[in-house]
Design an enzyme around this catalytic site. Structure first.
Site, mmCIF file in Angstrom:
data_model
loop_
_atom_site.group_PDB
_atom_site.id
_atom_site.type_symbol
_atom_site.label_atom_id
_atom_site.label_comp_id
_atom_site.label_asym_id
_atom_site.label_seq_id
_atom_site.Cartn_x
_atom_site.Cartn_y
_atom_site.Cartn_z
ATOM 1 N N GLU B 130 0.826 -1.219 0.000
ATOM 2 C CA GLU B 130 0.000 0.000 0.000
ATOM 3 C C GLU B 130 0.859 1.268 0.000
ATOM 4 O O GLU B 130 0.541 2.246 -0.676
ATOM 5 C CB GLU B 130 -0.905 -0.014 1.244
ATOM 6 C CG GLU B 130 -1.830 1.172 1.404
ATOM 7 C CD GLU B 130 -2.922 1.211 0.346
ATOM 8 O OE1 GLU B 130 -3.840 0.387 0.405
ATOM 9 O OE2 GLU B 130 -2.842 2.057 -0.561
ATOM 10 N N GLU B 191 14.828 15.927 -4.106
ATOM 11 C CA GLU B 191 16.123 15.294 -3.871
ATOM 12 C C GLU B 191 17.229 16.113 -4.537
ATOM 13 O O GLU B 191 16.970 16.903 -5.437
ATOM 14 C CB GLU B 191 16.136 13.886 -4.500
ATOM 15 C CG GLU B 191 14.934 13.053 -4.184
ATOM 16 C CD GLU B 191 15.248 11.967 -3.175
ATOM 17 O OE1 GLU B 191 16.429 11.813 -2.815
ATOM 18 O OE2 GLU B 191 14.307 11.281 -2.756
ATOM 19 N N LYS B 206 4.196 4.478 -10.178
ATOM 20 C CA LYS B 206 2.959 4.376 -9.387
ATOM 21 C C LYS B 206 1.759 4.126 -10.292
ATOM 22 O O LYS B 206 0.853 3.365 -9.947
ATOM 23 C CB LYS B 206 2.774 5.644 -8.565
ATOM 24 C CG LYS B 206 3.851 5.789 -7.487
ATOM 25 C CD LYS B 206 3.880 7.198 -6.929
ATOM 26 C CE LYS B 206 4.960 7.344 -5.850
ATOM 27 N NZ LYS B 206 5.186 8.766 -5.521
#
Lengths: 431, 431
Positions: B130, B191, B206
């Site tokens: 999840e 980042e 995703k």
């Protein structure tokens, strides 16, 4: 392939029709998930002779509930007929007969949920009720599974589509409550007797269900303080808008240091709050968890197919449990005893609108009354009332306790310097 | 009370620390749900000597992964260490050792998800992930359980917080991409090497996971067409705003008549679309199902505690399954073969910005080119470019196929009457 799972359907109204339609149209997907066909074996209707668009054979329909709930072949009862006391008896009987139950009945679950869930566990049966709150939004699952690791501190929801439709139209069109209610009734967004919706009872039932699950504490309908929208005037909405707020009927379940408060009431939300852009008949539930922070779930709160989706998704869960042999294992008794906040412990900002005589000294008299109760102002408007020798004062207070505010309100209603207290509402803080 | 469930934690970075913290702080709630204590038995770290705020005893920490995945006492491996190939080997070994796995690793799941899930099923083990998509939003569960009765036709998501943060700041402050990226890096929202985020790869991973689950079809990363945000100029955002749109990096998985298209690309959303008010680092996933209609899930997409909440909620599910003896039963092989749309079958509206010489006849030449490709205009702006003898033409087209649009675009890049094609994006229709 295993033998089919047999379903007894109680009710063939809009939701029941939707359930039958999804079971037919999505049969392939359902079979893939549960490993066998799903079949509606009997349907309880109030009147067998009524003309229907469904293509059910006559032999499937019955007017006798016991033909369904006592049928030995039926594995799962899907209850979408409504009603409370009689329906409870039917479902208790079904559970005693070791049939699993899926229900969309919020009235029933808010009032007799604990008793029914207990009967389910005792009989190794499942009882699921996702459709009872915010039809198209899988919110009960999200609370019990998706956020199971977290400690929920607040649940805020727009959980009644009728009132949200009415408030949206009043805000956008500037129409009065009565006008909009009439239109909503014509369009089918409000019932001919809209009391349960507009007085907040429907939302209160859903909040009791959400709070019980979210806080793992037995909250009943009587624990929810309720105020409806029927006395809201378009004037309030205009002032709210001018101050940067949107008025919504908000259910709030809040837990602080183990103590809970649950209410349903018209609330001023800052325009930037995610719930203030939920319009028309849509529902949304906003959850705050200690770890997860803010999450929000948005979707249709009612309607034949959205509600039926929730019902059939529950049915899929029951059927998966049947395959695994684990029915009746998912119900958890509440872990916390019920501790409710006293009115001293409930804090909120408040909006209040007063009519006062338009003369020197009035304003100062009012501000000293607020000071006496130690309630300070965040926002303040004073405006003359056209055609009357009166002024309107609109105040948004800083946070104060419910007890203090109620004392102040009572006083304002009785002092000579205030002509009338026109309205008062809670104001929800920003994000 | 039963013996404790023992967890081996791979990784003790921000998410690992969050997992340890939730297991400690919410121990009472977890025990209530799973019927026994939960205990972290071993933790894999890269450097045992590193100073840490966690109060783990030294003996719990190890730099040898096999001390964790071969430990006979450990029931569940929680993987929050990242990496792909080596981590895959570790998890395959853990599954062979009959340990359940919970992972937050989207890179791994997007690339090797099918292989790992197969290994889990073969070893009667659970594998949950999840946290790999939109950390704080229980979206995979909602797709697999809450909406299990429905047939999903579209999944649209803002599933990368870094790019949403950058686009939000570019829109609200009118700053350039480079400026905002630099700020985002300083604030920890991006980042130091932001490539995977800003070029859309993270979002693509995703979307592959979401599409596989939502459409029950084996979509891999290679099936996702990707365009990042690094070439977006603030000029585009201004024109979009002027035309009533917000630019977001949107992942879209769309299924029409059984054929699928999955893409990640900067997209113009009408301002009234629910996704266009998702700001900063927040994530949201919008789902359209045949029966349920529109639903949306909103929440934090990353962060130590939100992601850890998803991980521990998965852990709770594993532990409930252990109690019921049904581990390894929840994975479904995709039911549909993969059929992707061809570029003739992918339809969209498009935004295009051209620079053209500011002289008579140009406009007419351009419109006839569009007409030649049978692409018509919904919106059109022509503006002089300050200080140059050029004009800008901004077009929002009506729907056309990707194939046609790409042909037109190629042509526009090469005709003499167009100085340059500055940018082009997809435009998403209203609700």
């Amino acid at each position: 392939m295993a033998e089919s799972v047999k379903v007894g359907l109680l009710g063939l109204g809009t939701v029941g029709t939707g359930v039958a339609s999804i079971i037919t149209r999505h049969q392939k997907e359902l079979q893939h998930q549960v490993g066998c066909p799903v079949e509606i074996k009997k349907v309880l209707v109030r009147d067998k002779q009524k003309l229907r668009e469904n293509s059910f054979e006559d032999t499937l329909l019955t007017e006798d509930p016991y033909e369904v709930i006592n049928d030995e072949d039926i594995d799962v009862i899907v209850e979408v007929i409504g009603g409370v006391e009689q329906t409870k008896e039917w479902l208790l009987r079904a559970l005693l007969n070791h049939k699993h139950v899926v229900t969309a009945n919020k009235d029933l679950m808010a009032i007799h949920g604990a008793e029914l869930l207990k009967a389910a566990v005792e009989n190794d049966c499942d009882l699921y009720y996702e459709a009872s709150v915010a039809g198209g939004i899988p919110i009960l699952r999200s609370l019990s599974d998706g956020l199971s690791a977290d400690r929920i501190t607040k649940i805020m929801g727009i959980v009644n589509g009728t009132t949200n439709y009415i408030l949206t139209k009043m805000s956008t069109k500037g129409s009065s409550y009565d006008e909009v209610l009439k239109q909503a009734q014509e369009l089918g967004f409000a019932e001919s007797d809209p009391t349960a919706d507009v007085e907040g009872l429907d939302a209160a039932r859903k909040m009791a269900i959400l709070a019980t699950l979210g806080f793992s504490s037995p909250i009943s309908l009587d624990d929810v303080s309720v105020q409806g929208i029927s006395t809201i005037s378009d004037v309030d909405l205009k002032y709210a808008d001018r101050l940067g707020y949107t008025v919504k009927l908000i259910g709030i379940a809040d837990r602080t240091k183990g103590k809970i408060d649950v209410s349903v009431r018209p609330t001023l939300l800052p325009n930037e709050h995610p719930l203030s852009s939920v319009h028309n008949e849509y529902n949304a539930v906003y959850i705050h968890g200690e770890a997860v922070g803010e999450t929000m779930f948005y979707g249709p709160g009612a309607g034949s197919l959205p509600t039926a989706t929730a019902v059939v998704s529950d049915l899929v869960t029951v059927m998966k449990n049947m395959r695994l042999g684990v029915n009746g294992k998912s119900v958890l008794a509440p872990m916390n005893e019920k501790l409710l906040k006293s009115s001293e412990e409930i804090n909120s900002q408040y909006f209040i609108r007063l009519k006062v005589p338009d003369r020197t000294g009035t304003f100062s008299a009012i501000t000293s009354l607020f000071a006496e109760y130690d309630v300070s102002f965040e926002k303040l408007l004073q405006l003359p009332v056209e055609g009357e020798e009166l002024a309107e004062i609109i105040v948004v207070t800083h946070k104060t306790s419910k007890q203090t505010f109620e004392g102040l309100l009572e006083r304002l209603k009785n002092v000579e310097v205030v002509e009338s207290v026109e309205s008062s509402y809670c104001v929800e803080g920003g994000n």
